[in-house]
Scaffold this active site. Structure first.
Site, short mmCIF file in Angstrom:
data_model
loop_
_atom_site.label_atom_id
_atom_site.label_comp_id
_atom_site.label_asym_id
_atom_site.label_seq_id
_atom_site.Cartn_x
_atom_site.Cartn_y
_atom_site.Cartn_z
N GLU A 165 0.80 -1.24 0.00
CA GLU A 165 0.00 0.00 0.00
C GLU A 165 0.83 1.29 0.00
O GLU A 165 0.64 2.15 0.86
CB GLU A 165 -0.99 -0.04 1.18
N ASN A 206 2.10 -4.61 -3.41
CA ASN A 206 0.69 -4.97 -3.26
C ASN A 206 -0.10 -3.72 -2.86
O ASN A 206 0.33 -2.97 -1.98
CB ASN A 206 0.63 -6.04 -2.14
N HIS A 242 -10.40 -5.61 -2.76
CA HIS A 242 -11.47 -5.52 -1.75
C HIS A 242 -12.61 -4.77 -2.42
O HIS A 242 -12.63 -3.53 -2.44
CB HIS A 242 -10.97 -4.79 -0.50
N GLU A 270 -6.23 -10.30 -2.42
CA GLU A 270 -7.07 -10.19 -1.22
C GLU A 270 -8.55 -10.07 -1.58
O GLU A 270 -9.29 -9.30 -0.97
CB GLU A 270 -6.64 -8.99 -0.36
N ASP A 272 -12.30 -9.96 -1.86
CA ASP A 272 -13.59 -10.15 -1.20
C ASP A 272 -14.57 -9.15 -1.80
O ASP A 272 -14.16 -8.15 -2.38
CB ASP A 272 -13.53 -10.06 0.34
O1 9MR Z 1 -7.40 -9.05 7.54
C1 9MR Z 1 -6.61 -8.17 8.31
C2 9MR Z 1 -7.37 -7.80 9.57
O2 9MR Z 1 -7.53 -8.93 10.39
C3 9MR Z 1 -6.65 -6.70 10.29
O3 9MR Z 1 -7.41 -6.28 11.39
C4 9MR Z 1 -6.42 -5.55 9.32
C5 9MR Z 1 -5.73 -4.37 9.97
O4 9MR Z 1 -5.46 -3.39 9.00
O5 9MR Z 1 -5.65 -6.01 8.24
C6 9MR Z 1 -6.34 -6.92 7.50
O6 9MR Z 1 -5.68 -7.24 6.31
C7 9MR Z 1 -5.35 -6.16 5.45
C8 9MR Z 1 -4.16 -6.58 4.67
O7 9MR Z 1 -3.11 -6.93 5.53
C9 9MR Z 1 -3.70 -5.49 3.71
N1 9MR Z 1 -4.79 -5.04 2.88
C10 9MR Z 1 -6.01 -4.69 3.56
C11 9MR Z 1 -6.46 -5.82 4.46
C12 9MR Z 1 -7.78 -5.46 5.14
O8 9MR Z 1 -7.62 -4.42 6.04
#
Ligand code: 9MR
Length: 454
Positions: A165, A206, A242, A270, A272
């Site tokens: 990011e 990513n 997402h 990722e 969803d």
């Molecule tokens: O799925 C992850 C969640 O359990 C955490 O609370 C969150 C914190 O930011 O991160 C989530 O995963 C993220 C991923 O590492 C990077 N892209 C966005 C995802 C969703 O927030």
């Protein structure tokens, strides 16, 4: 006070008429039967030379969750376990337990692992974010972290999300600990350090909201192009995906293709697809079409190596806590029943779509109801198929609570109810049925939930 028999009959007739009209919503087919003839997603993906992955939580990798994770996916991404804040919460004190567990599980299951993630602005330990560092110290911290973590798993991980990011929505660099301290060059430094620590791992940048052609994905494109020109090790880009129901970018495939044309791999990392709750059959059908469109875009481009879903079950998704009122974003519901999105993924990977010749169904009905309570029953019937055991689940939509069950063992967590057969009635022969009953409490309304069998 109990409703009199005559008024109850009126109410029951109305309910039964409703049931007849919306039978599909009230009756769950045994999805397991429908999929039994189909190959698991990982086999369909492998036949196309693609990865079908899921993010996982290490502590959940037992029971049904573990079985599905191993059976359906050929790659795992630790959802949180490899983030800096997880592995080094206190400076110099490491916790690799969950990360190791996931890597061990993946190896035992013949799965790849995607390491996630090394250099990010979020989920860093507080000692790191609260510290005051010179650029040289920051660079040392970053490079040492990469050397240690990538080195620990050297030869065992297929891929690393090295930088996560890095961009703002307008394509400018995100102001982070790393950018502010080291400038944009932190990205090249991180990639170089990762290559040195594990020359075999594929190294990715990513990001999210880079699925379609837009300012942010164009900034990522320009970065990758310049890194390639400079000889910085970069193997791929991760498009997180997402997504929101009905909003798959129309330029997704074109965008994947333009990165591929730069000479890097592309992964959907990722995926969803969230919706406003409650879900219903219209939304789930739309979601299936959206999942299929994303899968198809990846399948269509040779250098798109595959798709990872960000959790495979709605019970293990980040969406509800981050977007209150939204959810149902993954291919399996909270009770591990595959949703239409599951079949859509299978179809996009070339799986069969023929409906099963035989099936078992579960039908929920309310047999009597009074001011605060009701008696319900679920009938499991098979035709052209048979069961040796069964489990059904549903989610109450109006605060109902199961208080007692017979001929089944039922448990309720929040609004989710799960019932499995009593030892003496697990068998449902072809052409036969079993029924179990329960008492429940209700107030306001007592809508009939969608029941799943699986
Ligand atoms: O799925 C992850 C969640 O359990 C955490 O609370 C969150 C914190 O930011 O991160 C989530 O995963 C993220 C991923 O590492 C990077 N892209 C966005 C995802 C969703 O927030």
């Amino acid at each position: 006070m109990r409703t009199s028999r005559s008024s109850l009959r009126v109410r029951l007739t109305a309910l039964l008429t409703g049931a007849a009209m919306t039978g599909a919503a009230l009756t769950g087919a045994l999805a397991g039967t429908a999929h039994a003839a189909d190959a698991p997603l990982r086999d369909l993906a492998a036949a196309k030379g693609k990865v079908m992955g899921t993010a996982v939580t290490g502590s959940k990798l037992t029971g049904t969750y573990g079985e599905i994770a191993a059976r359906e996916f050929n790659a795992l991404t630790p959802g949180n376990a490899m983030k800096w804040g997880s592995v080094e919460p206190t400076r110099g004190t490491f916790d690799w337990a969950e990360a190791d567990q996931i890597v061990d599980f993946a190896e035992a299951s013949g799965q790849q692992v995607r390491g996630h993630t090394l250099v990010w602005h979020s989920q860093n330990p507080s000692w790191l974010t609260n510290g005051t560092w010179t650029p040289a110290q920051l660079s040392g911290l970053m490079n040492d972290h990469i050397a240690l973590e990538v080195g620990r798993y050297k030869g065992r991980l297929a891929t690393w999300d090295v930088v996560n990011e890095p961009f703002n929505e307008d394509g400018t660099y995100r102001q982070t600990l790393w950018y502010n301290g080291l400038g944009a060059d932190y990205i090249a430094q991180a990639l170089t350090a990762a290559r040195a620590a594990d020359p075999a791992a594929k190294l990715y940048i990513n990001d999210y909201n880079v699925e379609g052609v837009n300012a942010k994905s164009t900034a990522l494109y320009n970065l990758v192009k310049s890194l390639k020109e400079r000889g910085v090790p970069i193997d791929g880009v991760g498009l997180q995906a997402h997504l929101i129901l009905g909003q798959v970018p129309s330029t997704l495939q074109q965008n994947i293709q333009r990165f591929a044309d730069l000479g890097v791999d592309v992964a959907i990392t990722e995926l969803d697809i969230r919706m406003q709750l409650p879900s219903d059959s219209t939304k789930l059908t739309r979601q299936a079409a959206d999942y299929k469109a994303v899968m198809a875009a990846c399948v269509a481009v040779a250098r798109c190596v595959g798709v990872t879903v960000w959790g495979f079950t709605d019970s293990d998704s980040w969406i509800p806590s981050t977007f209150p009122g939204q959810g149902a974003a993954t291919p399996y519901d909270e009770n591990y029943a595959p949703k239409p999105a599951y079949a859509a993924i299978a179809e996009a990977l070339g799986g069969t779509t023929t409906p099963p010749t035989g099936a078992c169904t579960a039908t929920y009905s309310v047999s009597s109801q009074w001011n605060t309570g009701f008696t319900g029953q679920v009938r499991i019937a098979c035709s052209g198929a048979a069961l040796s055991s069964w489990k059904v689940g549903w989610t109450f939509g109006a605060g109902q609570q199961v208080t007692q069950a017979w001929n089944a063992t039922c448990a309720q967590t929040g609004s989710a109810v799960s019932c499995s057969n009593a030892s003496y009635n697990g068998t449902v022969p072809d052409g036969g049925s079993v029924t179990f009953g329960f008492n429940g409490s209700w107030s306001g309304s007592n809508p009939v939930p969608v029941v799943t069998l699986g």
